[in-house]
Design a protein around this motif. Structure first.
Motif, PDB file in Angstrom:
ATOM      1  N   GLY A 132      10.251   6.176  -7.828  1.00 38.10           N
ATOM      2  CA  GLY A 132      11.013   7.410  -7.989  1.00 38.10           C
ATOM      3  C   GLY A 132      10.181   8.671  -7.906  1.00 38.10           C
ATOM      4  N   GLU A 133       8.918   8.533  -7.584  1.00 41.17           N
ATOM      5  CA  GLU A 133       8.011   9.668  -7.488  1.00 41.17           C
ATOM      6  C   GLU A 133       7.870  10.055  -6.016  1.00 41.17           C
ATOM      7  OE1 GLU A 133       6.246  12.367  -9.398  1.00 41.17           O
ATOM      8  OE2 GLU A 133       6.870  10.761 -10.693  1.00 41.17           O
ATOM      9  N   ALA A 134       8.210  11.274  -5.683  1.00 47.72           N
ATOM     10  CA  ALA A 134       8.109  11.725  -4.282  1.00 47.72           C
ATOM     11  C   ALA A 134       6.766  12.405  -4.043  1.00 47.72           C
ATOM     12  CB  ALA A 134       9.231  12.687  -3.963  1.00 47.72           C
ATOM     13  N   MET A 135       6.170  12.111  -2.907  1.00 46.02           N
ATOM     14  CA  MET A 135       4.937  12.779  -2.483  1.00 46.02           C
ATOM     15  C   MET A 135       5.238  13.411  -1.133  1.00 46.02           C
ATOM     16  SD  MET A 135       1.210  11.048  -2.104  1.00 46.02           S
ATOM     17  CE  MET A 135      -0.153  11.876  -1.345  1.00 46.02           C
ATOM     18  N   ASN A 136       5.713  14.633  -1.166  1.00 43.88           N
ATOM     19  CA  ASN A 136       6.142  15.333   0.045  1.00 43.88           C
ATOM     20  C   ASN A 136       5.330  16.598   0.227  1.00 43.88           C
ATOM     21  OD1 ASN A 136       8.255  13.459   0.408  1.00 43.88           O
ATOM     22  ND2 ASN A 136       9.464  14.547  -1.112  1.00 43.88           N
ATOM     23  N   THR A 137       4.062  16.453   0.497  1.00 44.01           N
ATOM     24  CA  THR A 137       3.196  17.617   0.541  1.00 44.01           C
ATOM     25  C   THR A 137       2.339  17.679   1.801  1.00 44.01           C
ATOM     26  OG1 THR A 137       1.570  16.420  -0.750  1.00 44.01           O
ATOM     27  CG2 THR A 137       3.060  17.847  -1.969  1.00 44.01           C
ATOM     28  N   THR A 138       2.918  17.407   2.939  1.00 46.49           N
ATOM     29  CA  THR A 138       2.146  17.531   4.172  1.00 46.49           C
ATOM     30  C   THR A 138       2.192  18.976   4.643  1.00 46.49           C
ATOM     31  OG1 THR A 138       4.028  17.013   5.583  1.00 46.49           O
ATOM     32  CG2 THR A 138       2.678  15.167   4.825  1.00 46.49           C
ATOM     33  N   PHE A 139       1.184  19.386   5.383  1.00 46.43           N
ATOM     34  CA  PHE A 139       1.132  20.757   5.876  1.00 46.43           C
ATOM     35  C   PHE A 139       0.129  20.877   7.005  1.00 46.43           C
ATOM     36  CE2 PHE A 139      -2.492  20.559   3.209  1.00 46.43           C
ATOM     37  CZ  PHE A 139      -3.389  21.497   3.708  1.00 46.43           C
ATOM     38  N   ASP A 140       0.232  21.967   7.715  1.00 43.23           N
ATOM     39  CA  ASP A 140      -0.729  22.343   8.748  1.00 43.23           C
ATOM     40  C   ASP A 140      -1.579  23.463   8.135  1.00 43.23           C
ATOM     41  OD1 ASP A 140      -2.061  23.680  10.797  1.00 43.23           O
ATOM     42  OD2 ASP A 140      -0.366  23.594  12.166  1.00 43.23           O
TER      43      ASP A 140
END
Length: 88
Positions: free
Chosen positions: A30-38
Motif C-alpha cells: 500500500g506504499e506508493a513510490m511515485n517520484t521519477t523526474f527529469d
C-alpha cells in the motif's frame, strides 16, 4: 536573517530495475513510490517557482562528496539525486 533554504531529495527510478522491484514490493503493502523526474525539468520548474539552485548532485557527485572513504562499505545509491535550492 539568512534566506530560507529548501532541500529536495528525489529519486529517479525509471532507469533502474532494482528500484523498480522495490517500488513494486512497496505497492503491494500500500506504499506508493511515485517520484521519477527529469533533472533538467526539475531545475526549470524550481526556477519558475522562484527558487535558485545552490547545488545539484547526481549519484557520482554524491559518491565523491559523502562516500569516498574506501574503508567503509557504504556507497551512494545510483538512483538518488539531491538538489539544494533557495528562494531567490
Amino acid at each position: 536573517m539568512p534566506p530560507k533554504v529548501v532541500r529536495l531529495s528525489v529519486y529517479h527510478t525509471e532507469t533502474d530495475a532494482v528500484i523498480n522491484e522495490v517500488r513494486k514490493e512497496l505497492q503491494k503493502t500500500g506504499e506508493a513510490m511515485n517520484t521519477t523526474f527529469d533533472p533538467l525539468f526539475l531545475a526549470n520548474q524550481l526556477n519558475q517557482l522562484g527558487f535558485e539552485i545552490v547545488e545539484d548532485l547526481g549519484p557520482a557527485s554524491i559518491q565523491n562528496r559523502f562516500f569516498n572513504d574506501k574503508s567503509t562499505p557504504y556507497h551512494a545509491n545510483e538512483n538518488v539525486h539531491l538538489v539544494w535550492a533557495k528562494i531567490k
